[in-house]
Design an enzyme around this catalytic site. Structure first.
Site, PDB file in Angstrom:
ATOM      1  CD  GLU A 167     -23.043  24.981  20.290  1.00  0.00           C
ATOM      2  OE1 GLU A 167     -23.330  26.047  19.707  1.00  0.00           O
ATOM      3  OE2 GLU A 167     -22.129  24.883  21.129  1.00  0.00           O
ATOM      4  CD  GLU A 172     -18.314  23.352  25.101  1.00  0.00           C
ATOM      5  OE1 GLU A 172     -17.801  24.293  24.482  1.00  0.00           O
ATOM      6  OE2 GLU A 172     -19.387  23.449  25.726  1.00  0.00           O
TER       7      GLU A 172
END
Length: 426
Positions: A167, A172
């Site tokens: 990932e 974010e």
């Protein structure tokens, strides 16, 4: 250090993603450090500028909308829908992902009736790529409990599972940190609370929700570098994973989502207003044409493929349907005649691959457009002699009957050196 996540795949969407991951092939491999990107020619391999009428859905040929309210391993509170109430174009060249308070008692989440709805989009079925520059211009929402993200998962998710598939979190943000974004990698032995990452904070107390910002990674075989507005703030290499496996050596797909609540951001409070929006101006992916992959001589190039009679290789009817025939056609510059020869050996147009029907090795086997699947039937080598050879059959792309007529179908045939097997790219 991204101690927020146990896992990021969606319980409701996992089956869909697994199937897509098993049927999606590598696109374009590149090599060399990301720092050299500015001095190397680049090829745009995928993009969405979100042009379209206000209120229209995201382009389904590029994005899949996931659905469900399983919490995604993080006790998130939203239910992801495929409704334009939660993901729609605004008519001004933006995708707007909207989180709303839910009034539908029929929507059930892991904790009961869902409190919020939102959207999560991925490219697992339509686009994957190993290495390159991935960039999005985004204006994030604001308020306690909001959690927008621009990130990627490995296309082998269905077979390897998370975190073995890898990932890459490009951006974010959580509402309680209005001026900070995080870039993180998750892999075997360094996932969830052990994810390896860093944060970038805007100067002078500014908040990311006040304006658009450009979030990007430059990913090469031995390094991933994160940047905000063109300023690099983090680089990770295989030396950073503490002897664990570096799993960033295969294609990944892109995800945009806006979660609400969860273990890391916490729940919204009385000061968080809804609806809240995550606005995406564009997503662009490029790759260097100086890559060292196999297949098409180590480079990725995009353009027309011209053959006998200076006719163009063309997708019949400009259709992206599986099994659409490939033909010669008068050159017109249409997307149906724009082919990308990737350094992984694929030849692509309209988001799909040049394919030998039924993976046949026979002279005269038809060539078609088909969903990319990584098989030898979709592997091609472009040689210095201008042959375009299918490596599965070891035969050449061939214009049927040595014809240059409009509509002549293409096939594979034993390589002969004839004019109907010679191709010029770009």
């Amino acid at each position: 250090m991204a101690a927020h996540r146990a896992r990021r795949w969606s319980f409701g969407g996992l089956a869909c993603l697994a199937a897509a991951a098993l049927t999606t092939a590598v696109l374009f491999n590149t090599s060399g450090p990301a720092a050299n990107r500015a001095s190397a020619a680049t090829v745009q391999t995928w993009s969405d500028d979100f042009d379209g009428a206000a209120g229209s859905a995201p382009n389904s040929s590029k994005w899949t909308l996931e659905t469900g309210g399983g919490g995604n391993g993080n006790h998130e509170l939203q239910y992801y829908t495929n409704s334009t109430n939660n993901a729609a174009l605004d008519g001004n060249g933006n995708l707007v992902i909207t989180a709303r308070k839910n009034g539908d008692t029929g929507l059930q989440c892991w904790y009961g009736t869902c409190q919020y709805t939102s959207a999560r989009l991925n490219t697992a079925k339509t686009f994957t790529q190993a290495y390159g520059h991935y960039e999005a211009r985004i204006k994030v929402p604001r308020g306690q409990g909001v959690w927008p993200a621009f990130w990627m998962l490995g296309d082998n998710l269905g077979s390897a599972g998370w975190p073995n598939s890898g990932e890459i979190d490009i951006m974010e943000n959580i509402g309680k940190e209005p001026g900070t974004v995080h870039g993180t990698i998750h892999g075997p032995g360094y996932s969830g609370a052990g994810g390896i990452g860093a944060a970038y904070t805007l100067p002078n107390g500014k908040a990311f929700a006040d304006d658009f910002h450009v979030f990007a990674v430059d990913w090469s075989p031995n390094a991933i570098t994160w940047s905000v507005d063109g300023q690099n703030y983090e680089t990770r290499t295989p030396a950073d994973v503490n002897g664990n496996k570096w799993v960033y050596d295969h294609p990944f797909f892109i995800i945009l989502n806006f979660a609400v609540g969860g273990d890391w951001p916490g729940s919204p409070d009385s000061g968080t207003s809804f609806p809240q929006t995550m606005t995406v101006d564009y997503v662009h992916v490029t790759t260097s044409d100086t890559g060292s992959g196999s297949g098409s001589g180590g480079t990725s190039r995009t353009g027309a493929i011209k053959g006998i009679g200076d006719m163009c290789v063309d997708v019949a009817g400009a259709s992206s349907a599986d099994e659409t025939p490939i033909q010669l056609h008068n050159c017109n510059g249409a997307d149906a005649q724009k082919w990308t020869l990737g350094s992984d050996g694929t030849v692509r147009a309209l988001g799909k691959c040049l394919d030998v029907k039924a993976a046949s090795h026979d002279d005269g086997a038809a060539v078609q457009l088909y969903t990319c699947n990584g098989t030898k039937a979709q592997q091609w080598t472009y040689t210095a002699a201008r042959d375009l050879t299918n490596t599965g059959a070891d035969k050449c792309l061939d214009a049927k009957g040595n014809s240059s007529a409009d509509g002549t179908r293409l096939q594979i045939w034993t390589c002969s050196g004839n004019a109907n097997q010679k191709w010029t790219v770009g």
